[in-house]
Design a protein around this motif. Sequence first.
Motif, mmCIF file in Angstrom:
data_model
loop_
_atom_site.group_PDB
_atom_site.id
_atom_site.type_symbol
_atom_site.label_atom_id
_atom_site.label_comp_id
_atom_site.label_asym_id
_atom_site.label_seq_id
_atom_site.Cartn_x
_atom_site.Cartn_y
_atom_site.Cartn_z
ATOM 1 N N PRO A 73 0.837 -1.191 0.000
ATOM 2 C CA PRO A 73 0.000 0.000 0.000
ATOM 3 C C PRO A 73 0.877 1.247 0.000
ATOM 4 O O PRO A 73 1.848 1.331 0.741
ATOM 5 N N ARG A 117 1.123 5.717 -0.633
ATOM 6 C CA ARG A 117 0.456 7.005 -0.689
ATOM 7 C C ARG A 117 1.077 7.903 -1.756
ATOM 8 O O ARG A 117 0.805 9.094 -1.784
ATOM 9 N N ALA A 157 -5.617 9.395 -4.252
ATOM 10 C CA ALA A 157 -6.757 8.488 -4.374
ATOM 11 C C ALA A 157 -7.470 8.701 -5.703
ATOM 12 O O ALA A 157 -7.935 7.753 -6.333
ATOM 13 N N ARG A 161 -10.790 -2.124 -4.788
ATOM 14 C CA ARG A 161 -9.910 -1.202 -4.057
ATOM 15 C C ARG A 161 -10.626 -0.610 -2.851
ATOM 16 O O ARG A 161 -10.052 -0.496 -1.754
ATOM 17 N N LEU A 162 -11.893 -0.238 -3.027
ATOM 18 C CA LEU A 162 -12.668 0.287 -1.900
ATOM 19 C C LEU A 162 -12.851 -0.779 -0.826
ATOM 20 O O LEU A 162 -12.848 -0.474 0.375
ATOM 21 N N ARG A 201 -10.707 -3.071 -0.094
ATOM 22 C CA ARG A 201 -9.467 -3.123 0.670
ATOM 23 C C ARG A 201 -9.403 -2.000 1.696
ATOM 24 O O ARG A 201 -8.913 -2.185 2.813
ATOM 25 N N GLU A 202 -9.932 -0.830 1.321
ATOM 26 C CA GLU A 202 -9.964 0.279 2.277
ATOM 27 C C GLU A 202 -10.857 -0.055 3.466
ATOM 28 O O GLU A 202 -10.567 0.321 4.606
ATOM 29 N N TYR A 227 -8.821 -2.317 5.731
ATOM 30 C CA TYR A 227 -7.838 -1.547 6.498
ATOM 31 C C TYR A 227 -8.516 -0.759 7.612
ATOM 32 O O TYR A 227 -8.029 -0.707 8.746
ATOM 33 N N ALA A 228 -9.663 -0.145 7.283
ATOM 34 C CA ALA A 228 -10.365 0.670 8.278
ATOM 35 C C ALA A 228 -10.883 -0.175 9.434
ATOM 36 O O ALA A 228 -11.005 0.309 10.570
ATOM 37 N N ARG A 272 -1.980 -1.154 7.071
ATOM 38 C CA ARG A 272 -1.697 -0.699 5.715
ATOM 39 C C ARG A 272 -0.278 -0.991 5.248
ATOM 40 O O ARG A 272 0.013 -0.913 4.058
#
Length: 330
Positions: free
Chosen positions: A17, A19, A23, A108-109, A111-112, A115-116, A122
């Motif tokens: 992951p 940054r 996004a 992808r969402l 996976r978010e 993580y959340a 991450r």
Amino acid sequence: MAATQATSTTLIPSRLPTREKSAAMEVVEDLTYGSTAGIVGKYIEYPFDTVKVRLQSQPDHLPLRYTGPLDCFRQSIKADGVLGLYRGISAPLFGAACETSSLFLFERLGREVVYASGYCSRDRLLPLSALWFTGAFAGAFTSLVLTPIELVKCKVQVPASVDGVAPKVPSVGSVIRDVYKHEGLRGFWHGQMGTFLRESGGCAAWFGSKETTTKLFYLLNEQSATSQLEKDALATEALPLWQQAVAGASAGMSYNFLFFPADTVKSRMQTSPVGGTKQNRTFMQEGRALWNQHGLRGFYRGCGITVLRSAPSSAFIFMVYDGLKRHLPM
């Protein structure tokens, strides 16, 4: 999707992951590359999909028109030529672009979401269990996008007679007008339950099988390495093309085989006449009618050719998507 997303103990830096990209840029890449990959895959699989839908949608209480996939191919080519197998492809091409880009975007969402939830941090790659979940997450939301597109596609592929009147080949525009005229906006989501079951379960298998096979290949490649330096190099490189193809093919075959009955019921619902005297059946009513008429075998009519065509199609989808992500970063 993530051809380099799993190894045994060594994390792959290129797939961790990150940054570095915004996004918004990640979303643009998912939509652009996913659409391209979906269109390529659709051109490969569409003739087989036409045969599959025609096999699935043979009417109740009548002798079967086709004895199997080869007979359906023969009759279809004899009646309409090879181009007839591509009838109505404009809507599926649009649908393939929407479907594949939506799958990668919603994955992808997903996976978010993982993580959340705190299930995985991450700074580490997601475990396979989480990747099966993100696939189901992606499929569930993509089904909402896909149902109207597939409804139009099915009605173009299999023209239905209304009140005994011989069918004529409809255009995409005429199908859209008829559905809206007789059933309103809600009519475009007829068969949503079947699409939801197929996509949520099937996409869990699609992404999950792809990642599982990819991980196995990385483990095998790592074991064949003779030095730690070679192992580290293998861990940061993409798999050989043939291994990427096998991983993608396994994904497509798992997706289509495991939830094929839901797709059969959906196809029957979406090829029913619009504007006739018969009332649309629900998912359960259609499934019960199919069971009473043909038993379990009826739910798998066209399964063989569907699984067969999904292997090269899915292999190309993942290879194109991964290749674009790797070589054309935005």
